[in-house]
Design a protein around this motif. Structure first.
Motif, PDB file in Angstrom:
ATOM      1  N   GLN A  86       0.823  -1.212   0.000  1.00  0.00           N
ATOM      2  CA  GLN A  86       0.000   0.000   0.000  1.00  0.00           C
ATOM      3  C   GLN A  86       0.856   1.260   0.000  1.00  0.00           C
ATOM      4  OE1 GLN A  86      -3.073  -1.778   2.987  1.00  0.00           O
ATOM      5  NE2 GLN A  86      -4.021  -0.012   2.005  1.00  0.00           N
ATOM      6  N   LEU A  87       1.947   1.263   0.774  1.00  0.00           N
ATOM      7  CA  LEU A  87       2.825   2.436   0.804  1.00  0.00           C
ATOM      8  C   LEU A  87       3.478   2.660  -0.553  1.00  0.00           C
ATOM      9  CD1 LEU A  87       4.478   2.076   4.318  1.00  0.00           C
ATOM     10  CD2 LEU A  87       2.709   3.706   3.616  1.00  0.00           C
ATOM     11  N   LEU A  88       3.918   1.586  -1.201  1.00  0.00           N
ATOM     12  CA  LEU A  88       4.508   1.709  -2.528  1.00  0.00           C
ATOM     13  C   LEU A  88       3.485   2.256  -3.512  1.00  0.00           C
ATOM     14  CD1 LEU A  88       6.769   1.330  -4.558  1.00  0.00           C
ATOM     15  CD2 LEU A  88       6.045  -1.061  -4.796  1.00  0.00           C
ATOM     16  N   GLY A  89       2.265   1.747  -3.447  1.00  0.00           N
ATOM     17  CA  GLY A  89       1.209   2.255  -4.324  1.00  0.00           C
ATOM     18  C   GLY A  89       0.990   3.745  -4.144  1.00  0.00           C
ATOM     19  N   GLU A  90       0.986   4.192  -2.899  1.00  0.00           N
ATOM     20  CA  GLU A  90       0.822   5.622  -2.616  1.00  0.00           C
ATOM     21  C   GLU A  90       1.983   6.421  -3.191  1.00  0.00           C
ATOM     22  OE1 GLU A  90       0.211   6.281   1.582  1.00  0.00           O
ATOM     23  OE2 GLU A  90      -1.378   4.769   1.654  1.00  0.00           O
ATOM     24  N   GLU A  91       3.208   5.911  -3.044  1.00  0.00           N
ATOM     25  CA  GLU A  91       4.380   6.607  -3.582  1.00  0.00           C
ATOM     26  C   GLU A  91       4.322   6.695  -5.103  1.00  0.00           C
ATOM     27  OE1 GLU A  91       8.197   5.350  -2.160  1.00  0.00           O
ATOM     28  OE2 GLU A  91       7.461   5.151  -0.111  1.00  0.00           O
ATOM     29  N   LEU A  92       3.908   5.603  -5.753  1.00  0.00           N
ATOM     30  CA  LEU A  92       3.813   5.609  -7.212  1.00  0.00           C
ATOM     31  C   LEU A  92       2.743   6.581  -7.695  1.00  0.00           C
ATOM     32  CD1 LEU A  92       4.212   1.797  -7.938  1.00  0.00           C
ATOM     33  CD2 LEU A  92       5.907   3.614  -8.301  1.00  0.00           C
ATOM     34  N   ARG A  93       1.599   6.615  -7.016  1.00  0.00           N
ATOM     35  CA  ARG A  93       0.543   7.572  -7.387  1.00  0.00           C
ATOM     36  C   ARG A  93       1.026   9.012  -7.210  1.00  0.00           C
ATOM     37  NH1 ARG A  93      -2.396   3.422  -5.316  1.00  0.00           N
ATOM     38  NH2 ARG A  93      -2.397   4.202  -3.182  1.00  0.00           N
ATOM     39  N   GLN A  94       1.760   9.280  -6.134  1.00  0.00           N
ATOM     40  CA  GLN A  94       2.283  10.624  -5.897  1.00  0.00           C
ATOM     41  C   GLN A  94       3.301  11.010  -6.968  1.00  0.00           C
ATOM     42  OE1 GLN A  94       1.127  12.829  -3.683  1.00  0.00           O
ATOM     43  NE2 GLN A  94       2.506  14.342  -4.533  1.00  0.00           N
ATOM     44  N   TYR A  95       4.173  10.058  -7.332  1.00  0.00           N
ATOM     45  CA  TYR A  95       5.155  10.316  -8.386  1.00  0.00           C
ATOM     46  C   TYR A  95       4.448  10.680  -9.693  1.00  0.00           C
ATOM     47  CZ  TYR A  95       8.911   9.742 -11.738  1.00  0.00           C
ATOM     48  OH  TYR A  95       9.815   9.968 -12.739  1.00  0.00           O
ATOM     49  N   GLU A  96       3.436   9.883 -10.067  1.00  0.00           N
ATOM     50  CA  GLU A  96       2.717  10.156 -11.309  1.00  0.00           C
ATOM     51  C   GLU A  96       1.960  11.482 -11.247  1.00  0.00           C
ATOM     52  OE1 GLU A  96       1.836   6.227 -13.788  1.00  0.00           O
ATOM     53  OE2 GLU A  96       0.541   6.418 -12.025  1.00  0.00           O
ATOM     54  N   LYS A  97       1.472  11.829 -10.086  1.00  0.00           N
ATOM     55  CA  LYS A  97       0.780  13.104  -9.924  1.00  0.00           C
ATOM     56  C   LYS A  97       1.746  14.259 -10.185  1.00  0.00           C
ATOM     57  CE  LYS A  97      -1.849  15.738  -6.496  1.00  0.00           C
ATOM     58  NZ  LYS A  97      -2.342  15.729  -5.101  1.00  0.00           N
ATOM     59  N   GLU A  98       2.975  14.108  -9.709  1.00  0.00           N
ATOM     60  CA  GLU A  98       3.971  15.176  -9.849  1.00  0.00           C
ATOM     61  C   GLU A  98       4.676  15.165 -11.206  1.00  0.00           C
ATOM     62  OE1 GLU A  98       6.671  14.832  -6.552  1.00  0.00           O
ATOM     63  OE2 GLU A  98       5.068  15.072  -5.074  1.00  0.00           O
ATOM     64  N   HIS A  99       4.875  13.990 -11.801  1.00  0.00           N
ATOM     65  CA  HIS A  99       5.714  13.867 -12.995  1.00  0.00           C
ATOM     66  C   HIS A  99       4.984  13.321 -14.220  1.00  0.00           C
ATOM     67  CE1 HIS A  99       9.215  14.663 -10.481  1.00  0.00           C
ATOM     68  NE2 HIS A  99       8.708  13.798  -9.627  1.00  0.00           N
TER      69      HIS A  99
END
Length: 82
Positions: free
Chosen positions: A41-54
């Motif tokens: 779940q933490l990795l999923g959140e990090e990936l979503r945040q990365y895509e939101k920013e980049h």
């Protein structure tokens, strides 16, 4: 040793029976499963945040990640598919 807290968890009877076939250490097994789910779940959140920013990952980025994880740049090829 890490600090622990005793809790009560209710599981379906059939799951408990299968779990006991797999391990003598039910608490350890469940703790590892919970830790794995938290990491997921933490990795999923990090990936979503990365895509939101980049922006969304490119096909090249996805292929490179697949190759790094599975040792092949093509999904479904090689030993990883076995």
């Amino acid at each position: 040793m890490a600090a622990t807290t005793r809790i009560t968890v209710t599981l379906p009877t059939k799951q408990v029976a299968e779990l006991k076939k797999l391990t003598d250490n039910v608490s350890g097994y469940v703790a590892e499963a919970v830790a794995r789910q938290i990491r997921h779940q933490l990795l999923g959140e990090e990936l979503r945040q990365y895509e939101k920013e980049h922006g969304a990952f490119t096909e090249e980025e996805l292929a490179a990640a697949h190759a790094r994880i599975f040792g092949s740049s093509e999904p479904g090829s090689g030993a990883a598919a076995a």
